[in-house]
Write a protein that holds these residues in place. Sequence first.
Motif, PDB file in Angstrom:
ATOM      1  N   ILE A  34      -9.962  -7.286  -3.428  1.00 19.71           N
ATOM      2  CA  ILE A  34     -11.145  -7.420  -2.586  1.00 19.71           C
ATOM      3  C   ILE A  34     -10.893  -6.810  -1.213  1.00 19.71           C
ATOM      4  CG2 ILE A  34     -12.665  -9.072  -1.441  1.00 19.71           C
ATOM      5  CD1 ILE A  34     -12.217 -10.878  -3.915  1.00 19.71           C
ATOM      6  N   SER A  35      -9.823  -7.245  -0.585  1.00 20.66           N
ATOM      7  CA  SER A  35      -9.443  -6.680   0.714  1.00 20.66           C
ATOM      8  C   SER A  35      -7.925  -6.635   0.773  1.00 20.66           C
ATOM      9  CB  SER A  35     -10.000  -7.526   1.850  1.00 20.66           C
ATOM     10  OG  SER A  35      -9.415  -8.805   1.849  1.00 20.66           O
ATOM     11  N   PRO A  36      -7.355  -5.600   1.353  1.00 22.14           N
ATOM     12  CA  PRO A  36      -5.893  -5.448   1.363  1.00 22.14           C
ATOM     13  C   PRO A  36      -5.176  -6.620   2.033  1.00 22.14           C
ATOM     14  CG  PRO A  36      -6.963  -3.469   2.177  1.00 22.14           C
ATOM     15  CD  PRO A  36      -8.029  -4.505   2.018  1.00 22.14           C
ATOM     16  N   LEU A  37      -4.066  -7.010   1.437  1.00 24.40           N
ATOM     17  CA  LEU A  37      -3.243  -8.072   2.012  1.00 24.40           C
ATOM     18  C   LEU A  37      -2.494  -7.537   3.220  1.00 24.40           C
ATOM     19  CD1 LEU A  37      -1.626  -9.518  -1.229  1.00 24.40           C
ATOM     20  CD2 LEU A  37      -3.478 -10.523   0.076  1.00 24.40           C
ATOM     21  N   GLU A  38      -2.150  -8.445   4.135  1.00 25.70           N
ATOM     22  CA  GLU A  38      -1.344  -8.036   5.286  1.00 25.70           C
ATOM     23  C   GLU A  38       0.033  -7.576   4.841  1.00 25.70           C
ATOM     24  OE1 GLU A  38      -1.067 -10.652   8.631  1.00 25.70           O
ATOM     25  OE2 GLU A  38      -3.186 -11.176   8.497  1.00 25.70           O
ATOM     26  N   THR A  39       0.606  -8.320   3.889  1.00 29.02           N
ATOM     27  CA  THR A  39       1.926  -7.956   3.379  1.00 29.02           C
ATOM     28  C   THR A  39       1.859  -7.834   1.856  1.00 29.02           C
ATOM     29  OG1 THR A  39       2.532 -10.293   3.320  1.00 29.02           O
ATOM     30  CG2 THR A  39       3.211  -9.056   5.256  1.00 29.02           C
ATOM     31  N   PRO A  40       1.599  -6.631   1.360  1.00 29.44           N
ATOM     32  CA  PRO A  40       1.515  -6.456  -0.092  1.00 29.44           C
ATOM     33  C   PRO A  40       2.854  -6.647  -0.795  1.00 29.44           C
ATOM     34  CG  PRO A  40       1.215  -4.364   1.044  1.00 29.44           C
ATOM     35  CD  PRO A  40       1.273  -5.431   2.085  1.00 29.44           C
ATOM     36  N   MET A  41       3.944  -6.752  -0.053  1.00 27.79           N
ATOM     37  CA  MET A  41       5.254  -7.014  -0.658  1.00 27.79           C
ATOM     38  C   MET A  41       5.307  -8.402  -1.285  1.00 27.79           C
ATOM     39  SD  MET A  41       6.907  -4.258  -0.325  1.00 27.79           S
ATOM     40  CE  MET A  41       8.600  -4.689  -0.572  1.00 27.79           C
ATOM     41  N   GLN A  42       4.353  -9.274  -0.921  1.00 27.39           N
ATOM     42  CA  GLN A  42       4.277 -10.603  -1.534  1.00 27.39           C
ATOM     43  C   GLN A  42       4.077 -10.473  -3.036  1.00 27.39           C
ATOM     44  OE1 GLN A  42       0.895 -12.198   0.499  1.00 27.39           O
ATOM     45  NE2 GLN A  42       2.144 -13.403   1.912  1.00 27.39           N
ATOM     46  N   LEU A  43       3.272  -9.501  -3.435  1.00 25.53           N
ATOM     47  CA  LEU A  43       3.016  -9.295  -4.863  1.00 25.53           C
ATOM     48  C   LEU A  43       4.307  -8.994  -5.603  1.00 25.53           C
ATOM     49  CD1 LEU A  43      -0.242  -7.160  -4.687  1.00 25.53           C
ATOM     50  CD2 LEU A  43      -0.033  -9.513  -5.466  1.00 25.53           C
TER      51      LEU A  43
END
Length: 63
Positions: A34-43
């Motif tokens: 939906i909207s980019p995460l602040e820290t996509p490294m969480q995924l």
Amino acid sequence: MKQSEIIELSTEELQDKLGSLKKSYTDLKMAHAISPLETPMQLRAIRRTVARVSAELTKRELQ
């Protein structure tokens, strides 16, 4: 979650943890779509933790 922490958990706790991690991964993935995460490294971190827990469960089943 480190491997040493995963080994200390019981099988039931690992199954509960696996379920909650998969749910949080799905929720994060939807939020990221939906909207980019602040820290996509969480995924990546959650995906790897899911793999560690799953591997430990498989290891215990084979013993």
